[in-house]
Design an enzyme around this catalytic site. Structure first.
Site, PDB file in Angstrom:
ATOM      1  N   ASP A 183       0.760  -0.719  -0.216  1.00 14.80           N
ATOM      2  CA  ASP A 183      -0.135   0.453  -0.114  1.00 14.80           C
ATOM      3  C   ASP A 183       0.417   1.311  -0.356  1.00 14.80           C
ATOM      4  O   ASP A 183       1.812   0.911   0.711  1.00 14.80           O
ATOM      5  CB  ASP A 183      -1.451  -0.057   1.360  1.00 14.80           C
ATOM      6  CG  ASP A 183      -1.811   1.175   1.364  1.00 14.80           C
ATOM      7  OD1 ASP A 183      -1.204   2.259   0.538  1.00 14.80           O
ATOM      8  OD2 ASP A 183      -3.307   0.880   1.508  1.00 14.80           O
ATOM      9  N   ILE A 184       0.536   1.711  -1.513  1.00 13.92           N
ATOM     10  CA  ILE A 184       1.441   2.982  -0.720  1.00 13.92           C
ATOM     11  C   ILE A 184       1.666   4.587  -0.228  1.00 13.92           C
ATOM     12  O   ILE A 184       2.531   5.083   1.044  1.00 13.92           O
ATOM     13  CB  ILE A 184       1.589   4.048  -2.535  1.00 13.92           C
ATOM     14  CG1 ILE A 184       2.637   4.917  -2.997  1.00 13.92           C
ATOM     15  CG2 ILE A 184      -0.632   4.919  -2.513  1.00 13.92           C
ATOM     16  CD1 ILE A 184       2.570   5.502  -3.886  1.00 13.92           C
ATOM     17  N   VAL A 237      -6.366   4.318  -5.663  1.00 13.78           N
ATOM     18  CA  VAL A 237      -5.017   4.697  -4.416  1.00 13.78           C
ATOM     19  C   VAL A 237      -5.349   5.890  -4.086  1.00 13.78           C
ATOM     20  O   VAL A 237      -5.142   6.741  -3.419  1.00 13.78           O
ATOM     21  CB  VAL A 237      -3.755   4.801  -5.241  1.00 13.78           C
ATOM     22  CG1 VAL A 237      -3.678   5.735  -6.791  1.00 13.78           C
ATOM     23  CG2 VAL A 237      -2.719   4.337  -5.258  1.00 13.78           C
ATOM     24  N   ASP A 238      -6.099   6.547  -4.719  1.00 16.64           N
ATOM     25  CA  ASP A 238      -6.632   8.482  -5.101  1.00 16.64           C
ATOM     26  C   ASP A 238      -7.620   8.319  -3.499  1.00 16.64           C
ATOM     27  O   ASP A 238      -7.086   9.625  -3.075  1.00 16.64           O
ATOM     28  CB  ASP A 238      -7.867   8.474  -5.773  1.00 16.64           C
ATOM     29  CG  ASP A 238      -7.955  10.281  -6.341  1.00 16.64           C
ATOM     30  OD1 ASP A 238      -6.702  10.596  -5.340  1.00 16.64           O
ATOM     31  OD2 ASP A 238      -8.389  10.889  -6.810  1.00 16.64           O
ATOM     32  N   THR A 263      -3.804   1.835 -14.014  1.00 10.26           N
ATOM     33  CA  THR A 263      -4.413   0.878 -14.566  1.00 10.26           C
ATOM     34  C   THR A 263      -5.143  -0.088 -13.343  1.00 10.26           C
ATOM     35  O   THR A 263      -5.719  -1.431 -13.596  1.00 10.26           O
ATOM     36  CB  THR A 263      -3.181  -0.042 -14.225  1.00 10.26           C
ATOM     37  OG1 THR A 263      -2.834   0.499 -12.140  1.00 10.26           O
ATOM     38  CG2 THR A 263      -1.800   0.005 -14.491  1.00 10.26           C
ATOM     39  N   VAL A 287      -9.244   2.213 -12.360  1.00  9.36           N
ATOM     40  CA  VAL A 287     -10.096   2.356 -13.262  1.00  9.36           C
ATOM     41  C   VAL A 287     -10.492   2.923 -14.701  1.00  9.36           C
ATOM     42  O   VAL A 287     -10.978   2.781 -15.312  1.00  9.36           O
ATOM     43  CB  VAL A 287     -11.009   3.148 -12.554  1.00  9.36           C
ATOM     44  CG1 VAL A 287     -11.580   2.670 -10.931  1.00  9.36           C
ATOM     45  CG2 VAL A 287     -10.996   3.877 -12.183  1.00  9.36           C
TER      46      VAL A 287
HETATM   47  P1  ADP Z   1      -6.512   4.928 -12.191  1.00 13.65           P
HETATM   48  O1  ADP Z   1      -7.867   5.786 -12.225  1.00 13.65           O
HETATM   49  O2  ADP Z   1      -5.236   5.997 -12.729  1.00 13.65           O
HETATM   50  O3  ADP Z   1      -6.736   3.617 -12.946  1.00 13.65           O
HETATM   51  P2  ADP Z   1      -6.843   3.143  -9.695  1.00 13.65           P
HETATM   52  O4  ADP Z   1      -6.565   3.818  -8.514  1.00 13.65           O
HETATM   53  O5  ADP Z   1      -8.291   2.587  -9.980  1.00 13.65           O
HETATM   54  O6  ADP Z   1      -5.886   4.315 -10.719  1.00 13.65           O
HETATM   55  O7  ADP Z   1      -5.827   2.009  -9.902  1.00 13.65           O
HETATM   56  C1  ADP Z   1      -4.249   2.288 -10.239  1.00 13.65           C
HETATM   57  C2  ADP Z   1      -3.314   1.436  -9.279  1.00 13.65           C
HETATM   58  O8  ADP Z   1      -3.152   1.354  -7.820  1.00 13.65           O
HETATM   59  C3  ADP Z   1      -4.292   0.217  -9.773  1.00 13.65           C
HETATM   60  O9  ADP Z   1      -3.408  -1.288 -10.111  1.00 13.65           O
HETATM   61  C4  ADP Z   1      -4.834  -0.014  -8.467  1.00 13.65           C
HETATM   62  O10 ADP Z   1      -4.363  -1.686  -7.519  1.00 13.65           O
HETATM   63  C5  ADP Z   1      -3.585   0.193  -7.323  1.00 13.65           C
HETATM   64  N1  ADP Z   1      -3.715   0.614  -6.344  1.00 13.65           N
HETATM   65  C6  ADP Z   1      -5.101   1.122  -5.229  1.00 13.65           C
HETATM   66  N2  ADP Z   1      -4.720   0.881  -4.304  1.00 13.65           N
HETATM   67  C7  ADP Z   1      -3.852   0.923  -3.835  1.00 13.65           C
HETATM   68  C8  ADP Z   1      -2.586   1.763  -2.725  1.00 13.65           C
HETATM   69  N3  ADP Z   1      -3.342   1.543  -1.452  1.00 13.65           N
HETATM   70  N4  ADP Z   1      -1.670   1.362  -3.171  1.00 13.65           N
HETATM   71  C9  ADP Z   1      -0.883   1.304  -4.065  1.00 13.65           C
HETATM   72  N5  ADP Z   1      -1.878   0.647  -5.343  1.00 13.65           N
HETATM   73  C10 ADP Z   1      -3.064   1.395  -5.050  1.00 13.65           C
END
Ligand code: ADP
Length: 178
Positions: free
Chosen positions: A15-16, A38-39, A128, A130
């Site tokens: 988790d970032i 991730v947002d 990668t 949504v």
């Molecule tokens: P986008 O709209 O740019 O596609 P997302 O948040 O839907 O952004 O996904 C981008 C990537 O981040 C996906 O591969 C997802 O699995 C990953 N992701 C989601 N939550 C986290 C997190 N807490 N830490 C790191 N990566 C995450």
């Protein structure tokens, strides 16, 4: 990968919001409105002051265009000082300059970090989730952009790719030969 670059790139799974570094990059939307993925995780960790700051920025610029980046403080996020928000391209099959736009997300984010002389920056796999960018193609583009930037710049000293999904993490490690 050559030794010098190799020592400046890490690939982690997790988790970032748990990564300690100078800046984490947020895969934001053009309204900087927070959201899922991730947002959402980054906004939850940074707390309400981040929403306020994002609203202020949007009042000023209208919207953050695809491939652009802006920086804010990280507020309550532990172990991190800054958040760099960038808007990835939505994948539409690959013929709509998605690769160029995704590369721009990495380059513009790194340029902001370089200007501030930040030592370490962590990236999620932008687009990668949504936004549907296939993870292999996304990493190929990200890795090329990051290596190209690091070759020409001393800052940031270190870039950390953080993957949530195991398949993407395994692919990246192999591809980067780390
Ligand atoms: P986008 O709209 O740019 O596609 P997302 O948040 O839907 O952004 O996904 C981008 C990537 O981040 C996906 O591969 C997802 O699995 C990953 N992701 C989601 N939550 C986290 C997190 N807490 N830490 C790191 N990566 C995450």
């Amino acid at each position: 990968m050559d030794f010098n670059l190799c020592s400046r790139i890490s690939i982690l799974k997790g988790d970032i919001v748990n990564v300690s570094c100078d800046a984490v990059v947020n895969a934001a939307n053009p309204a900087l409105a927070g959201g899922g993925g991730v947002d959402g995780a980054i906004h939850r960790a940074a707390g309400p002051a981040l929403y306020e700051k994002c609203r202020e920025i949007i009042k000023e610029i209208g919207r953050l265009e695809t491939g652009e980046a802006v920086i804010t403080p990280a507020y309550e996020m532990k172990g991190v000082s800054w958040i760099i928000h960038t808007v990835g391209p939505v994948w539409r099959g690959g013929n709509y300059r998605e690769r160029e736009k995704l590369a721009s997300c990495y380059e513009k984010s790194l340029a902001i970090a370089a200007e501030k002389k930040l030592k370490s920056v962590a990236f999620p796999a932008i687009s990668t989730g949504v936004y549907f960018y296939p993870y292999k193609e996304a990493f190929d583009a990200a890795f090329e952009a990051v290596c190209g930037f690091l070759k020409k710049n001393d800052f940031p000293q270190k870039v950390i790719f953080v993957f949530y999904e195991n398949s993407a993490f395994e692919y990246a490690k192999k591809r980067a030969a780390l």
